[in-house]
Scaffold this active site. Sequence first.
Site, PDB file in Angstrom:
ATOM      1  N   GLY B 233       0.797  -1.220   0.000  1.00  0.00           N
ATOM      2  CA  GLY B 233       0.000   0.000   0.000  1.00  0.00           C
ATOM      3  C   GLY B 233       0.833   1.275   0.000  1.00  0.00           C
ATOM      4  O   GLY B 233       2.064   1.232   0.136  1.00  0.00           O
ATOM      5  N   HIS B 234       0.167   2.390  -0.115  1.00  0.00           N
ATOM      6  CA  HIS B 234       0.867   3.684  -0.199  1.00  0.00           C
ATOM      7  C   HIS B 234       1.592   4.014   1.093  1.00  0.00           C
ATOM      8  O   HIS B 234       1.134   3.715   2.180  1.00  0.00           O
ATOM      9  CB  HIS B 234      -0.068   4.819  -0.608  1.00  0.00           C
ATOM     10  CG  HIS B 234      -1.346   4.972   0.155  1.00  0.00           C
ATOM     11  ND1 HIS B 234      -2.284   5.898  -0.187  1.00  0.00           N
ATOM     12  CD2 HIS B 234      -1.836   4.314   1.221  1.00  0.00           C
ATOM     13  CE1 HIS B 234      -3.295   5.814   0.645  1.00  0.00           C
ATOM     14  NE2 HIS B 234      -3.052   4.861   1.505  1.00  0.00           N
TER      15      HIS B 234
END
Lengths: 340, 340, 340
Positions: B233-234
Amino acid sequence: MLLSEIAAKLNLEFKGKDKEIRGVNTLEDAREDEISFLANPKYLSLLEKTKAGAIILNPDLSSKVETALLSSNPYLDFARTVQLFAKPQGCFSGQSDLAFIHPTAKVHPTANIYPFVFIGAEAQIGAKTTIFPGVYVGEKVKIGTDCVIYANVCLLAESKIGSKVIIHAGSVIGSDGFGFAQSQTGLEKFPQVGRVVIEDEVEIGANTTIDRAALGETRIGKGTKIDNLVQIGHNVKIGQNSILVAQVGIAGSTSIGNQVILAGQVGIAGHLTIGDGCRVAAQSGVGKDLPPKTDVGGSPAMPHKLFLRSSVIIPKLPELQKKIRYLEKKIVELEEKLEE
Amino acid sequence: MLLSEIAAKLNLEFKGKDKEIRGVNTLEDAREDEISFLANPKYLSLLEKTKAGAIILNPDLSSKVETALLSSNPYLDFARTVQLFAKPQGCFSGQSDLAFIHPTAKVHPTANIYPFVFIGAEAQIGAKTTIFPGVYVGEKVKIGTDCVIYANVCLLAESKIGSKVIIHAGSVIGSDGFGFAQSQTGLEKFPQVGRVVIEDEVEIGANTTIDRAALGETRIGKGTKIDNLVQIGHNVKIGQNSILVAQVGIAGSTSIGNQVILAGQVGIAGHLTIGDGCRVAAQSGVGKDLPPKTDVGGSPAMPHKLFLRSSVIIPKLPELQKKIRYLEKKIVELEEKLEE
Amino acid sequence: MLLSEIAAKLNLEFKGKDKEIRGVNTLEDAREDEISFLANPKYLSLLEKTKAGAIILNPDLSSKVETALLSSNPYLDFARTVQLFAKPQGCFSGQSDLAFIHPTAKVHPTANIYPFVFIGAEAQIGAKTTIFPGVYVGEKVKIGTDCVIYANVCLLAESKIGSKVIIHAGSVIGSDGFGFAQSQTGLEKFPQVGRVVIEDEVEIGANTTIDRAALGETRIGKGTKIDNLVQIGHNVKIGQNSILVAQVGIAGSTSIGNQVILAGQVGIAGHLTIGDGCRVAAQSGVGKDLPPKTDVGGSPAMPHKLFLRSSVIIPKLPELQKKIRYLEKKIVELEEKLEE
């Protein structure tokens, strides 16, 4: 197509008047020129409402409808009817000038090669195989006859694909297995010099990954069906007519038998043997060999019946804990009374 | 290659007669001109049957075979031997006229750019880097030297890839993180304006996804190895020499240390800190920070030893529930007796 | 952009002196010409250290900073500020000569078609839609206006994509559902002749797969957001403004309501109905219908509160087992004493 023709092609008894059938549909949505089916008695009530022009159903139910094809396996016979009506996808035939075909590759004249396909050195493409745009065919890859390789699939070097194989968009066959040796300075790559072999009549879903062997082969047996986003590690062997549902992961060197069913999101550890006919419930994690025809569930997996029974107790654990505390208190009380 | 040459290159003691070695293989499948290895004593019995022309094994076992390279780490030294024999994949060199290279991009003359590669504005490609067909290199992407970017990989704008990085087919680096703000009318996009940085010697599997940061960076540390179908994920940070096995998922803003091992299908929640050297068992779900060198298992995760011990009790829950019922009955009986 | 302009566009009260704002950033990393935000009181202490030129925060906190935009929902208003500064990715406009556009396809003159895009027969591409390299658009696909279709996405035949839809790289829309009928000789394909419909304002992550219906439609409702590596089976229906986090899998024919949240790695079995507003915790497995607004966790899923309570007992099972054994022993002792 006339209903009588469908009956003839499927070798089914036909009840009612002959008519033109123009398509297939569900009982709910079928129009008068469409054929439908009833396989699950749960949907029996839909027979009264459906507008379908004909229904494939069990001979026992033939009295319920006017026009029917009678089948002991209505789902299978409806699937075959859909096959009669389904048109293959695509809008291009021949071999596109916009594809890159290496001069040493051998592409059968009846194969269809879309634009933006790359076919590497010494690759071989069989008769009537269709390769959609953006597919990468590495060097020395062999693809049999009557295959459909959808867009953006990657077949890495030396992969061998049988005949009547379908590979859906975005899947990667023959990527390196995940192999590293720990040295004093970090992780060193174990080059993956084996290959992948896909036997005839295999179907592989979208964005699935099948790694090449470290040495030797990763092999998917004839007729096995693999869903989307499945991960198959290096040196895995899968038998014939097995079913791997979406997001399953199989770690390296594991061997899966014939007619095995792995439900969605199952994980199988490496170096295991899963016998013929085993069935693994969704999200289970298998860490031990399974003898043939074993049904398991849970993570870690246990016999499926035990899984069902213990699963219903998990939500009762707070209550069980209370009961144990109560029993402990009671025992102390009883002991004290006895002392007296 | 002569066996003596291999010994010299790997700096290993060599026992037996020199001979020409033409390849590498397993003990089972090796021919007389191939070299194999024995790392796991479990396979000791194979030494008698193997046809391998030479075997890399522990000095303790040298008496068991005629021709050997003696190694204190046979798996590592075999990996290095395979490196000597392995040929890189591919059948194309130079920069294809069928690629699209933006006039402002800087591609090193020794880089190989296959047909159907797209290289965007101001992108930079380092020396001896190979980019396979169908790869998308967004604007301002920087790729170092000696990288291999396999077919159909997407490197979105401004991603920075170090040197000696391998990215397997179909992976996506720099896609938008999953960020939305709830408004009264629905979900509004939080534009993801950060980027991804991949440090040197990282390897990324097939069809893996690594999201760009919302703001700032998503970063994968030097030497870390990531398997297929992994989701990162970011704003995740991963340290050096960590190992992420297939189908792992890491939610946004989590920080993973050095030499961490996440086994297959593990999930890590967002905004956590996983310390150096932690090991997480397959299919586990981690929802809390882990101090360095913690081993955990289960979902939710618990100390690994506790996980092993409690796992074996889960299938016994029906039995334990019965026992508790029996104890309750007994307590009532005892109370009644005491009343008397 | 002047701070006063931002305030005006977002309709927010503005405190302090006007200034030029050149970008957006976190409180930690912001420079003096950047704007940041505070949404979580946990980060209150960062207000003292930040160099940000302006901060979006709750009116209650306005006394803490010199220059601020006052907002009752700072996260939403910061997202909107980022929207003001974000530039769309890409470095190409117009319709590339290196794309293949079928003569019967209708591409709006304002659409951007990158090199190596394939657009099939009778496909339609709406105004201001951008299609990145390597995208496959099958025959009769319809794409609305203002969409962004990132590199190497595959949209199989007859898929219908609404307007303002974003599809991230590598995703596959309209691959065949996983449907086979068992015959005496193996598994026969049930041809998947339905399609996929994606409504307006949907966002789909990277390498996600959405299967076409067997018959009829697979449908994703307006405003729903889907993360990376998600699998959506044939004939699934998803309502509006739902959120599916990475690696979720939904089996065939399941219906998911509006504003449902499925956390990472959740699995939902087939033929279920998940009501509006349900929330499913990460890694859960749902095997039964859920009425609206149900929160569940665990595999198999149970009410979320019960899941939290029973989860903490799992690691205590070895201890509970010991207690039960102790109680059994005690009961025998007490019985013996009473006999005496």
